[in-house]
Design an enzyme around this catalytic site. Structure first.
Site, PDB file in Angstrom:
ATOM      1  N   GLU A   1       0.783  -1.234   0.051  1.00 52.30           N
ATOM      2  CA  GLU A   1       0.097  -0.235  -0.182  1.00 52.30           C
ATOM      3  C   GLU A   1       0.907   1.225   0.145  1.00 52.30           C
ATOM      4  O   GLU A   1       1.593   1.411   1.212  1.00 52.30           O
ATOM      5  CB  GLU A   1      -0.745   0.123   1.283  1.00 52.30           C
ATOM      6  CG  GLU A   1      -1.921  -1.053   1.233  1.00 52.30           C
ATOM      7  CD  GLU A   1      -3.297  -0.801   0.561  1.00 52.30           C
ATOM      8  OE1 GLU A   1      -3.181   0.197  -0.019  1.00 52.30           O
ATOM      9  OE2 GLU A   1      -4.096  -1.811   0.452  1.00 52.30           O
TER      10      GLU A   1
ATOM     11  N   CYS B   1      -2.113   9.468   2.513  1.00 50.83           N
ATOM     12  CA  CYS B   1      -1.763   8.665   1.218  1.00 50.83           C
ATOM     13  C   CYS B   1      -2.872   9.086   0.218  1.00 50.83           C
ATOM     14  O   CYS B   1      -2.592   9.237  -0.759  1.00 50.83           O
ATOM     15  CB  CYS B   1      -1.594   7.174   1.170  1.00 50.83           C
ATOM     16  SG  CYS B   1      -3.001   6.448   2.166  1.00 50.83           S
TER      17      CYS B   1
HETATM   18  P1  NAD Z   1       8.514   4.919   4.553  1.00 45.78           P
HETATM   19  O1  NAD Z   1       8.463   4.057   3.279  1.00 45.78           O
HETATM   20  O2  NAD Z   1       9.646   5.969   4.920  1.00 45.78           O
HETATM   21  O3  NAD Z   1       8.365   3.872   5.957  1.00 45.78           O
HETATM   22  C1  NAD Z   1       7.427   2.940   6.092  1.00 45.78           C
HETATM   23  C2  NAD Z   1       7.854   1.630   6.940  1.00 45.78           C
HETATM   24  O4  NAD Z   1       8.762   1.086   6.091  1.00 45.78           O
HETATM   25  C3  NAD Z   1       8.399   2.366   8.317  1.00 45.78           C
HETATM   26  O5  NAD Z   1       8.076   1.590   9.186  1.00 45.78           O
HETATM   27  C4  NAD Z   1       9.972   2.202   7.843  1.00 45.78           C
HETATM   28  O6  NAD Z   1      10.859   2.045   9.094  1.00 45.78           O
HETATM   29  C5  NAD Z   1      10.042   0.980   7.020  1.00 45.78           C
HETATM   30  N1  NAD Z   1      11.089   0.679   6.097  1.00 45.78           N
HETATM   31  C6  NAD Z   1      12.108   1.490   5.744  1.00 45.78           C
HETATM   32  N2  NAD Z   1      12.932   1.098   4.929  1.00 45.78           N
HETATM   33  C7  NAD Z   1      12.641  -0.263   5.004  1.00 45.78           C
HETATM   34  C8  NAD Z   1      13.261  -1.436   4.183  1.00 45.78           C
HETATM   35  N3  NAD Z   1      14.172  -1.268   3.488  1.00 45.78           N
HETATM   36  N4  NAD Z   1      12.783  -2.763   4.275  1.00 45.78           N
HETATM   37  C9  NAD Z   1      11.476  -2.834   5.246  1.00 45.78           C
HETATM   38  N5  NAD Z   1      10.956  -1.727   5.974  1.00 45.78           N
HETATM   39  C10 NAD Z   1      11.575  -0.529   5.830  1.00 45.78           C
HETATM   40  O7  NAD Z   1       7.131   5.667   4.590  1.00 45.78           O
HETATM   41  P2  NAD Z   1       6.577   6.504   5.520  1.00 45.78           P
HETATM   42  O8  NAD Z   1       7.518   8.090   5.392  1.00 45.78           O
HETATM   43  O9  NAD Z   1       6.647   6.208   7.057  1.00 45.78           O
HETATM   44  O10 NAD Z   1       5.092   6.990   5.371  1.00 45.78           O
HETATM   45  C11 NAD Z   1       4.581   7.781   4.325  1.00 45.78           C
HETATM   46  C12 NAD Z   1       4.219   7.227   3.060  1.00 45.78           C
HETATM   47  O11 NAD Z   1       3.228   6.083   3.319  1.00 45.78           O
HETATM   48  C13 NAD Z   1       3.545   8.034   2.029  1.00 45.78           C
HETATM   49  O12 NAD Z   1       4.165   7.693   1.017  1.00 45.78           O
HETATM   50  C14 NAD Z   1       2.204   7.697   1.909  1.00 45.78           C
HETATM   51  O13 NAD Z   1       1.445   7.704   1.041  1.00 45.78           O
HETATM   52  C15 NAD Z   1       2.227   6.064   2.304  1.00 45.78           C
HETATM   53  N6  NAD Z   1       0.902   5.643   2.961  1.00 45.78           N
HETATM   54  C16 NAD Z   1       0.146   4.898   2.255  1.00 45.78           C
HETATM   55  C17 NAD Z   1      -0.928   4.485   2.606  1.00 45.78           C
HETATM   56  C18 NAD Z   1      -1.900   3.669   1.642  1.00 45.78           C
HETATM   57  O14 NAD Z   1      -2.649   2.801   2.274  1.00 45.78           O
HETATM   58  N7  NAD Z   1      -1.524   3.503   0.349  1.00 45.78           N
HETATM   59  C19 NAD Z   1      -1.561   4.672   3.744  1.00 45.78           C
HETATM   60  C20 NAD Z   1      -0.521   5.432   4.351  1.00 45.78           C
HETATM   61  C21 NAD Z   1       0.642   5.821   4.226  1.00 45.78           C
END
Ligand code: NAD
Length: 484
Positions: free
Chosen positions: A215, A249
């Protein structure tokens, strides 16, 4: 405790794996009963949870309740009521003429350990969308909350763990911990976060043969038609842009307005955004603010104008920002800004408005604002995205029966709805054969088998009683051939 992410991840997955079989062995009704109790225990501490979310995310208390805490009760109630039916075994169809005596049953079985990797913008409601159906389906869950909101995630897991034990396990840490969690070999990864990280997670999962649900980011567009209810639309679009300070998002980041109504609608949207400013908090981190500022500065440098708001380092919080005349290749139009900012464009007719909305590599949500249901439906059908709201935006994420999903750079995943439960479990087929005779396709092969196959194909081509009679004759001939 070890500070090595790999060791911590292995230990979290091992604990979850050890606890999962006993949990899966419970009747689904018993799992539902225990989940209800765990959900109630969380709700009894609702104010404490809401205040913690406010502290970590800066969101207004009203939003901590409306978009996080309230959802806990709804999710648990929905899944405990409807989940057992969705998990019930189903009879598979087996054609009685060609395959007599067979009974097929498709069971839904747990995958095992589900890794839930979460972002910070909705630190409770998003993981709960995965945790509740995953547990109901008989899985154990390891939650890796965002490092930006670690306390909300830890609170949630502690509250669930107190009732349910190691089937809900916490893994704290940053991206390294998330990566280590994938490497530790869970049976499914449900990742919610940025498109960039999602791609890395998808590669890591593919290398290990682990299914994953992604997502990812969004760049939603609201299409405002010339027959909309202008005042309500302005209020609704302002909310869609600004809720959670735009860190949503499916926040509205682009507004495509019909030329015929722009002169009336735009001033009302500006007024609605300015009025909402007092309820829009500062962004969660300076890094997030820097992205928004960069997008806006870049657009202004290329001839865009601000219809409201300004970029000033001393302004806290960042005010609502509405840009116009943004070039189509500017990051403010193409990339996810994730802040209280939207780009306004105008279109001459419905076709142009649809083209503007579809001009994105993302495809999470979109909305159409119109007083004409047929016209809105016609536009909705042409939008390239996972969700379309007519005369509203985004709110359906709180409704557990409705799929939350996107296309393109918004990912391949589905959360909420029976579709999500289907991914969290696997179908397992059991076929019992009551046929006492050998099967016509078994050895030895012979002319009558080929003849039977030809008759079966002819029956698929034409159908009808004559074809059925021919099939029965060919079957008899083949059985006689077999018994020689
Ligand atoms: P992010 O991708 O920076 O981090 C998300 C999670 O992934 C965190 O827990 C982080 O620690 C972890 N992570 C980071 N690197 C990783 C790796 N290499 N392997 C596994 N896990 C890893 O995102 P963010 O800044 O926390 O969140 C914002 C983003 O999330 C925005 O782009 C938003 O649109 C998206 N989002 C999408 C939805 C949806 O339902 N489509 C919902 C909420 C947020």
């Amino acid at each position: 405790m070890s500070t090595n992410p790999a060791a911590q991840a292995s230990s979290a997955v091992a604990r979850a794996r050890a606890a999962q079989p006993a949990w899966a062995a419970l009747a689904v009704t018993e799992r539902a009963k225990r989940l209800r109790a765990a959900g109630l225990a969380i709700l009894l501490r609702a104010e404490e949870l809401a205040q913690l979310i406010v502290t970590e995310t800066h969101k207004p208390l009203a939003e901590a309740y409306s978009s996080e805490v309230l959802g806990v009760g709804d999710l648990v109630a929905y899944w405990c009521k409807h989940g057992p039916g969705q998990l019930a075994p189903r009879k598979g169809l087996v054609p009685a003429l060609e395959l007599p005596g067979k009974k097929a049953v498709v069971h839904r079985v747990p995958r095992g350990v589900v890794a839930c990797i979460s972002p910070w913008n909705y630190p409770v409601s998003l993981p709960m969308r995965t945790i509740v159906p995953a547990l109901l389906g008989g899985n154990a869950v390891v939650l890796k909350p965002s490092e930006i909101t670690p306390r909300s995630g830890a609170w949630l897991v502690q509250a669930l763990h107190a009732r349910l034990g190691d089937v809900v396990t916490l893994l704290e840490g940053d991206g390294a911990a998330g990566a280590a969690l994938v490497e530790a070999g869970p049976d499914l990864v449900v990742f919610t976060g940025s498109t960039r990280t999602g791609r890395k997670v998808a590669v890591a999962c593919a290398e290990r043969g682990i299914p994953c649900e992604l997502e990812l980011g969004g760049k939603d567009c609201a299409i405002v038609l010339d027959d909309c209810a202008v005042d309500r639309t302005a209020q609704g679009v302002a909310w869609g842009i600004l809720t959670n300070a735009g860190q949503n998002c499916s926040g509205i980041e682009r507004v495509a307005v019909h030329q015929g109504i722009a002169h009336v609608f735009v001033p009302k949207l500006v007024a609605a955004m300015e009025k909402a400013a007092r309820d829009v908090p500062e962004l969660v981190t300076p890094a997030q603010r820097a992205i928004v500022e960069r997008h806006v500065q870049d657009a202004l440098g290329r001839g865009a104008v601000l219809l409201t708001g300004r970029i000033d380092a001393t302004d806290r919080p960042l005010p609502p920002l509405l840009l116009a005349r943004v070039p189509a290749d500017a990051p403010a139009w193409c990339d996810e800004s994730f802040g209280p900012v939207a780009v306004l464009v105008q279109g001459a007719d419905d076709a142009e408005l649809v083209a503007l909305a579809n001009d994105s590599r993302y495809g999470l949500g979109a909305s159409v604002w119109s007083g004409n249901a047929d016209r809105a439906d016609a536009l909705a059908a042409q939008l390239r995205c996972g969700m379309v709201w007519i005369n509203n935006h985004s709110f359906s994420g709180a409704l557990p029966d409705l799929p939350w999903t996107g296309v393109g750079d918004s990912g391949t995943g589905v959360t909420n709805s029976p579709d999500a439960l289907a991914h969290m479990t696997r179908p397992r087929l059991v076929v019992a054969d009551g046929n006492r005779k050998p099967e016509p396709w078994w050895y030895p092969y012979g002319d009558k088998l080929v003849e039977l196959m030809r008759v079966l194909v002819a029956r698929q081509q034409s159908g009808g009683v004559g074809a059925t009679v021919k099939t029965l004759r060919a079957l008899r001939a083949r059985m006689a051939e077999l018994s020689k």
